[in-house]
Design a protein around this motif. Structure first.
Motif, mmCIF file in Angstrom:
data_model
loop_
_atom_site.group_PDB
_atom_site.id
_atom_site.type_symbol
_atom_site.label_atom_id
_atom_site.label_comp_id
_atom_site.label_asym_id
_atom_site.label_seq_id
_atom_site.Cartn_x
_atom_site.Cartn_y
_atom_site.Cartn_z
ATOM 1 N N VAL A 177 0.839 -1.194 0.000
ATOM 2 C CA VAL A 177 0.000 0.000 0.000
ATOM 3 C C VAL A 177 0.877 1.249 0.000
ATOM 4 O O VAL A 177 0.590 2.246 -0.680
ATOM 5 N N ARG A 178 1.986 1.203 0.761
ATOM 6 C CA ARG A 178 2.907 2.342 0.811
ATOM 7 C C ARG A 178 3.422 2.671 -0.588
ATOM 8 O O ARG A 178 3.466 3.840 -0.995
ATOM 9 N N ALA A 179 3.790 1.638 -1.335
ATOM 10 C CA ALA A 179 4.302 1.856 -2.693
ATOM 11 C C ALA A 179 3.244 2.502 -3.582
ATOM 12 O O ALA A 179 3.541 3.413 -4.373
ATOM 13 N N ARG A 180 2.024 2.064 -3.464
ATOM 14 C CA ARG A 180 0.947 2.620 -4.270
ATOM 15 C C ARG A 180 0.671 4.074 -3.906
ATOM 16 O O ARG A 180 0.444 4.922 -4.774
ATOM 17 N N HIS A 182 2.804 6.246 -2.411
ATOM 18 C CA HIS A 182 3.930 7.059 -2.838
ATOM 19 C C HIS A 182 3.889 7.306 -4.336
ATOM 20 O O HIS A 182 4.219 8.405 -4.815
ATOM 21 N N ALA A 183 3.474 6.288 -5.105
ATOM 22 C CA ALA A 183 3.420 6.439 -6.556
ATOM 23 C C ALA A 183 2.434 7.516 -6.983
ATOM 24 O O ALA A 183 2.595 8.124 -8.045
ATOM 25 N N ARG A 184 1.476 7.796 -6.150
ATOM 26 C CA ARG A 184 0.472 8.817 -6.468
ATOM 27 C C ARG A 184 0.713 10.112 -5.695
ATOM 28 O O ARG A 184 -0.151 10.980 -5.644
ATOM 29 N N GLY A 185 1.889 10.225 -5.112
ATOM 30 C CA GLY A 185 2.262 11.481 -4.475
ATOM 31 C C GLY A 185 1.671 11.693 -3.102
ATOM 32 O O GLY A 185 1.612 12.829 -2.612
ATOM 33 N N VAL A 186 1.220 10.619 -2.444
ATOM 34 C CA VAL A 186 0.643 10.731 -1.103
ATOM 35 C C VAL A 186 1.770 10.648 -0.076
ATOM 36 O O VAL A 186 2.595 9.724 -0.104
ATOM 37 N N GLU A 187 1.807 11.592 0.840
ATOM 38 C CA GLU A 187 2.811 11.600 1.899
ATOM 39 C C GLU A 187 2.370 10.683 3.037
ATOM 40 O O GLU A 187 1.182 10.617 3.370
ATOM 41 N N ILE A 188 3.303 9.987 3.656
ATOM 42 C CA ILE A 188 3.001 9.112 4.777
ATOM 43 C C ILE A 188 3.765 9.603 6.004
ATOM 44 O O ILE A 188 4.991 9.754 5.971
ATOM 45 N N GLU A 189 3.038 9.842 7.078
ATOM 46 C CA GLU A 189 3.624 10.318 8.341
ATOM 47 C C GLU A 189 3.303 9.289 9.418
ATOM 48 O O GLU A 189 2.145 9.067 9.763
ATOM 49 N N GLU A 190 4.352 8.635 9.954
ATOM 50 C CA GLU A 190 4.152 7.561 10.916
ATOM 51 C C GLU A 190 4.142 8.028 12.359
ATOM 52 O O GLU A 190 3.796 7.253 13.261
#
Length: 503
Positions: A177-180, A182-190
């Motif tokens: 899911v992270r790869a998908r 990131h591929a669409r420009g979504v930032e992830i903050e843990e």
């Protein structure tokens, strides 16, 4: 005491839709509601055709007004317990009173148990959202966040990207899911979110490390808690899902109880307003149909005459007499004969054609009328009598032969009593012939077995005076038959042939 056809618990989109269908079907319907629908936190509904942007409270108000014209009664009340008997459900209210109905619809919805983070509950339904289809358009192209509280939100995290290019996902997501994302420009903050900021509107979130992330709206999910505790003691079947335990229902909403249905969010927590409305309408129609079937069955069971008139509404005439009767009567000298349960007259007509003065009696007016027509077409003199009180007072008598062939009925009636009364019409030296099914046909569907008494058991049940009667035959006979698929088969008949002793 008022007994309703249906009680609907819950007056939201699903419950009112079910009640509308029931009211239009002229069912006496009571809706019990506490006035706390799940979507009461939202200012407007969206994705509801014809009602896009309508306030949820306005939809409910219009729905209530519509129900009044159909005679549906609405009452503000909470339900504490539901019990059921073979014939009804009993709904106990919070004031201790009880209402009785033939069927129950549970449409009480759910509560969303929100993540225990300050600010979420304050903005739930306005700046903190759960359904992109319901609210995504209103926050399109803005700074959006997705607060992950469950792995089940992976779908939501990807979905929100459809409404904005500026999306931050807060939480841990699996690598695929992270790869998908990131591929669409979504930032992830843990880093964990510890507070949702803003007074009248959401302005951002505060992270555990003290940082603040600006935000215009935040998507997340609560844990759905169905409002069905009042039936917990009934042991209805439930389905365990990743988001909780819910009542198990069929496509129309019927639970494992034959008198209880459930519809809307209480069984489908992801259902939107139009989906809940459609489900409620489907359930309302299904409940009405179940009651229609019950009404018909009760009418049939209350009147054997109505049942058999219904069976003979269309012609059942085969034109062939009973093979076993023909075989047993062929060598008897003709005289006067009475056929009990003559149907459309095949046996009576055959007897008349072979020299008997024949009378047929049946409970069905339709059967007797058709039998008379067939006799006239055959050019034989036979008399037919319709009577609900068999063997009927005006059949005459005595008779040299009284017959009853396959005198069975799915509707309860005093079969043995009728046969005993018929035996009293047998003349001195005359005979009583009873031919019954001895077993189900070989082509009967699996699970449709029906135990038929043996001829010996039937003779014992008749309990005729053995000093006045001589037993000539008590046996099971096999006769040829044709199965529904056209193949040759056989059927077993139970035969009792008795002769009254001469005076």
């Amino acid at each position: 005491m008022t007994k309703w056809d249906v009680i609907v618990i819950g007056g939201g989109a699903a419950g009112l839709s079910a009640a509308q269908m029931l009211g239009r079907a002229r069912r006496r319907t009571l809706v019990l509601d506490t006035g706390s629908p799940r979507n009461r936190f939202a200012d407007h509904m969206h994705g509801v055709l014809g009602n896009d942007g309508t306030r949820p409270a306005d939809l409910v108000a219009r729905g209530r007004e519509e129900l009044e014209r159909y005679g549906v009664v609405l009452r503000e009340a909470a339900v504490t317990r539901v019990d059921e008997t073979e014939r009804e459900v009993v709904v106990t209210l919070d004031d201790g009173s009880a209402e009785h109905a033939r069927a129950l619809v549970i449409a009480t919805g759910i509560s969303d148990e929100l993540p225990p983070i300050p600010g979420i509950a304050d903005h739930w339904g306005s700046g903190v959202l759960h359904c992109p289809y319901c609210h995504g358009w209103e926050v399109r192209d803005r700074n959006l966040g997705v607060l992950m509280v469950s792995p089940l939100q992976a779908h939501q995290a990807e979905l929100v990207r459809q409404w904005s290019d500026d999306v931050v996902v807060f939480g841990t997501v699996e690598p695929a899911v992270r790869a998908r994302l990131h591929a669409r420009g979504v930032e992830i903050e843990e880093t964990p979110v510890v507070e949702v900021l803003g007074d009248e509107q959401v302005t951002g979130v505060r992270l555990e490390d003290g940082r603040t992330v600006p935000m215009d709206a935040l998507f997340t999910m609560g844990t759905p808690r169905p409002h069905d505790a009042f039936v917990a003691h009934l042991g209805l079947e439930r389905s365990d899902t990743p988001v909780g335990s819910f009542l198990t229902v069929d496509p129309a909403g019927r639970t494992s109880s034959s008198r209880i249905w459930a519809t809307g969010n209480v069984v489908a927590p992801m259902a939107t307003v139009p989906v809940a409305m459609g489900a409620g309408s489907t359930t309302g129609a299904a409940v009405n149909w179940a009651l229609v079937e019950e009404d018909a069955q009760e009418a049939v069971m209350a009147s054997p005459r109505q049942f058999w008139n219904g069976r003979y509404a269309a012609q059942m005439w085969s034109g062939k007499p009973n093979h076993t009767l023909v075989d047993l009567v062929a060598d008897l000298p003709p005289g006067r004969v009475l056929d009990i349960g003559c149907g459309e007259g095949a046996d009576v007509i055959w007897l008349a054609q072979h020299g008997w003065e024949a009378v047929g009696v049946d409970i069905s007016d339709n059967a007797v009328a058709r039998a008379a027509e067939h006799a006239a077409d055959a050019g034989v003199a036979a008399r037919f009598v319709a009577s609900e009180d068999l063997p009927a007072a005006d059949v005459g008598g005595p008779f040299d032969l009284v017959t009853a062939s396959f005198f069975h009925s799915p509707v309860d009636f005093d079969r043995i009593g009728i046969l005993r009364r018929a035996s009293e019409l047998v003349a001195s030296g005359g005979r009583l012939l009873v031919i019954s099914h001895a077993a189900m046909p070989s082509w009967a569907p699996e699970g449709h077995d029906h135990p038929f008494p043996s001829p010996e058991a039937e003779l014992t049940e008749l309990a005729l005076d053995d000093t006045a009667w001589t037993v000539e035959r008590v046996e099971t006979r096999t006769r040829p038959a044709t199965a529904p698929d056209g193949t040759a088969s056989e059927l077993d008949d139970a035969v009792i042939l008795l002769r009254r002793e001469a005076d």
